[in-house]
Motif scaffolding. Structure first.
Motif, short mmCIF file in Angstrom:
data_model
loop_
_atom_site.label_atom_id
_atom_site.label_comp_id
_atom_site.label_asym_id
_atom_site.label_seq_id
_atom_site.Cartn_x
_atom_site.Cartn_y
_atom_site.Cartn_z
N ASP A 374 0.94 -1.24 0.05
CA ASP A 374 -0.16 0.12 0.17
C ASP A 374 0.79 1.36 0.05
O ASP A 374 0.67 2.28 -0.75
CB ASP A 374 -0.87 -0.09 1.43
N ALA A 377 2.68 1.56 -3.46
CA ALA A 377 1.63 2.12 -4.35
C ALA A 377 1.62 3.41 -4.44
O ALA A 377 1.37 4.27 -5.28
CB ALA A 377 0.40 1.07 -4.35
N ARG A 378 1.21 4.02 -2.99
CA ARG A 378 0.97 5.50 -2.90
C ARG A 378 2.01 6.33 -3.32
O ARG A 378 1.83 7.62 -3.62
CB ARG A 378 0.54 5.93 -1.42
N HIS A 382 5.18 1.32 -8.53
CA HIS A 382 4.05 0.20 -8.60
C HIS A 382 4.86 -1.09 -9.06
O HIS A 382 4.04 -1.98 -8.69
CB HIS A 382 3.06 0.82 -10.04
N TYR A 389 2.35 -6.89 -2.96
CA TYR A 389 0.74 -7.52 -3.06
C TYR A 389 0.76 -8.91 -3.57
O TYR A 389 0.23 -9.70 -2.81
CB TYR A 389 0.06 -6.91 -4.28
N PHE A 404 -9.51 -8.80 -2.20
CA PHE A 404 -9.13 -7.30 -1.69
C PHE A 404 -7.93 -7.12 -2.44
O PHE A 404 -7.80 -6.00 -3.22
CB PHE A 404 -9.28 -7.02 -0.22
N LEU A 405 -6.79 -7.97 -2.26
CA LEU A 405 -5.36 -7.58 -2.55
C LEU A 405 -5.34 -7.72 -4.17
O LEU A 405 -4.54 -6.99 -4.63
CB LEU A 405 -4.33 -8.77 -1.73
N THR A 407 -7.58 -6.91 -6.35
CA THR A 407 -8.17 -5.91 -6.86
C THR A 407 -7.40 -4.72 -6.76
O THR A 407 -7.15 -3.82 -7.69
CB THR A 407 -9.39 -5.36 -6.09
N ARG A 408 -6.51 -4.56 -5.68
CA ARG A 408 -5.35 -3.58 -5.47
C ARG A 408 -4.41 -3.73 -6.53
O ARG A 408 -3.85 -2.78 -7.20
CB ARG A 408 -4.91 -3.50 -4.17
N ALA A 411 -5.30 -2.72 -9.97
CA ALA A 411 -5.30 -1.23 -10.39
C ALA A 411 -4.00 -0.53 -10.44
O ALA A 411 -4.14 0.69 -10.76
CB ALA A 411 -6.09 -0.76 -8.86
N LEU A 412 -3.22 -1.39 -10.22
CA LEU A 412 -1.74 -0.74 -10.30
C LEU A 412 -1.19 -0.56 -11.82
O LEU A 412 -1.75 -1.44 -12.70
CB LEU A 412 -0.52 -1.60 -9.79
#
Lengths: 415, 116
Positions: A374, A377-378, A382, A389, A404-405, A407-408, A411-412
């Motif tokens: 996380d 990514a922020r 990436h 991840y 959930f992970l 999905t994250r 999104a990268l």
């Protein structure tokens, strides 16, 4: 006499609410765990029969305890071993014989003795949990087995072993000696918290395990009322209430995991939050603050924030510092790193994480990789985030966590 | 209730004869024995010769087998015991914690089964 209706639901309610109080009172007079429990079960069977036929008595709990005493007397008389101890006991039970209908009977509260006995350090931890749920919560062997994903037969054997050890090894039904009380109380609190965290692992459809959360809160309330001067008993109850106030918003419609920043705060349980906050303040008014009180304080800061962005992150970072200083545990640093990333910047969070990475213990701990991912990514890193991840997904045990992970991860932007 | 406190330790662990710590350690045993005797708790107790003196006997198919050594080949061995008369397990555990070897090895506490 009340009309002969609802005998079954009345009995169910008594088991739910008064089992511990009645059982502990029986135990205080017999000192024999198995005898007390078997006799109370006999009395419940009689209650179902008699109350459906004749209607419920005016004082159902007094009725149950009186009948249970008679049943205990019968059991002693019919048992093969009529030793000195059981003779004394029979005499005692006879002298304290009373008619359930003829007077108001107040049952002295011996639940504190009961919970210390069930959580005796001479028992295995899992047996402490099982016995506490059984003795104070009146949960059946099947219910406890379901909650811990055990086979009923294995749980029954465990409970029998534990009860046998209490009797045979000379564990007394009493409050601990003053020099042991602090340590034993810690054990009791950790058993209740274990029940709570076990229940929190429940996913949709696992109703029984979710009931464990409610059972832990109920036990927490009993403890906080029985130990009014104990700050950590309040802290534990506060922590459980505050955590449970967000229960409904942790999962989306299809059971997927919803992180704190995306939760619908309007659906947080306001009653639980205000009770939890008040208890947290009471718990922290005693110095030094204990681990449950400090964790509750962190939870209270989250609960009181109007939005994720308005969270008092510096306060949370500071509370983690105090907590880590008193109870050093690398896992705390993960949550602190996340808080620090919002209070300061993601780089600061990463630096804190790197300082625990050196300890090497967290390499196989899923939240460590999820947190790192996380933060990376922020920061727009990436490729590195994707790597973390993937490590976190590989270590996930629950499918909704992995989902959930995933999905994250998707999104990268990875090119 | 009667409780047996079984004292387990590795023989090379804890204060050894000839060292400075050995005197106070033995004094600890004498003090403990005196304490439980005066409290009326002491029913018996002995120290055992080193485990090198142990012999284990078994009978299999009517044939007696004698083996040199203790029952279990573990590092920590039974070195001695007390039998105490205590009101409950908590009291027995409190006394067991005062046995000097509790600080080096381990003390197992077991209720004594009474047949009557």
């Amino acid at each position: 006499m009340l009309p002969p209706v609802h005998a079954q639901s009345l009995v169910a309610r008594l088991i739910r609410e008064d089992w511990g109080r009645i059982l502990s009172s029986l135990l205080a007079s017999t000192g024999d765990f198995a005898l007390a429990e078997d006799s109370l079960q006999d009395a419940v069977v009689s209650a179902l029969e008699v109350w459906s036929r004749d209607g419920a008595p005016r004082n159902p709990d007094a009725w149950l305890i009186t009948v249970a005493r008679r049943k205990a007397l019968d059991r002693i008389r019919h048992s093969q071993v009529a030793d000195r101890k059981s003779n004394e006991l029979a005499l005692w039970l006879e002298q304290h014989h009373s008619d359930p209908e003829d007077r108001e009977m107040s049952i002295p509260d011996h639940r504190l003795e009961l919970i210390y006995t069930c959580c005796h350090p001479a028992l295995e931890e899992k047996s402490r949990v099982a016995l506490t749920l059984r003795a104070l919560g009146g949960l059946s062997t099947e219910e406890i087995a379901n909650a811990f994903l055990d086979k009923p037969a294995a749980m029954a054997a465990r409970l029998t072993r534990a009860k046998h050890k209490l009797g045979a090894a000379g564990v007394a039904f009493k409050l601990p000696d003053p020099q042991d009380i602090a340590e034993r109380t810690d054990t009791v609190l950790s058993v209740v918290y274990l029940i709570f965290t076990e229940g929190c692992h429940a996913t949709n459809g696992e109703m029984m395990r979710e009931n464990l959360v409610q059972e832990a809160i109920r036990l927490g309330r009993i403890l906080a009322s029985l130990l009014p001067d104990h700050a950590e008993a309040k802290g534990l109850l506060a922590l459980m209430l505050l955590s449970d106030s967000r229960r409904l918003t942790r999962r989306g419609d299809s059971g997927e995991f919803v992180p704190l920043e995306a939760q619908n705060r309007a659906r947080w349980d306001k009653v639980r939050i205000s009770e939890g906050v008040a208890l947290t303040e009471a718990a922290l008014s005693h110095a030094p603050a204990g681990r449950y009180g400090l964790q509750a304080a962190i939870s209270a800061v989250h609960a009181q924030a109007k939005s994720f962005d308005e969270t008092d992150w510096p306060q949370i970072v500071a509370l983690y510092d105090v907590l880590y200083g008193r109870f050093p545990n690398p896992i705390l640093r993960i949550n602190q790193a996340l808080a620090l990333s919002y209070a300061d910047c993601p780089e600061a969070g990463l630096r804190l994480l790197a300082s625990v990475e050196d300890e090497g213990k967290l390499a196989s701990y899923q939240p460590f990789h999820a947190c790192r991912a996380d933060l990376l990514a922020r920061l727009g890193r990436h490729l590195e985030a994707a790597e973390s991840y993937r490590a976190a997904i590989a270590l996930s045990r629950a499918p909704e966590e992995a989902g959930f992970l995933e999905t994250r991860l998707s999104a990268l932007r990875l090119n | 209730m009667q409780f047996m406190c079984l004292i387990y330790n590795a023989e090379d662990n804890g204060p050894q004869p000839g060292t400075e710590e050995f005197g106070p350690y033995m004094q600890g045993y004498m003090d403990f024995t005196e304490e439980v005797r005066e409290a009326g708790k002491l029913l018996g107790g002995e120290a055992l010769q080193p485990v090198s003196t142990a012999t284990t006997v078994s009978v299999r198919g009517g044939k007696t087998e004698v083996v040199d050594g203790p029952f279990a080949e573990t590092k920590e061995q039974l070195g001695g015991f007390y039998i105490l008369d205590c009101k409950d397990l908590d009291e027995a555990l409190a006394y067991a914690a005062k046995i000097p070897d509790a600080a080096y090895g381990r003390v197992e506490v077991r209720p004594v089964m009474i047949f009557d």
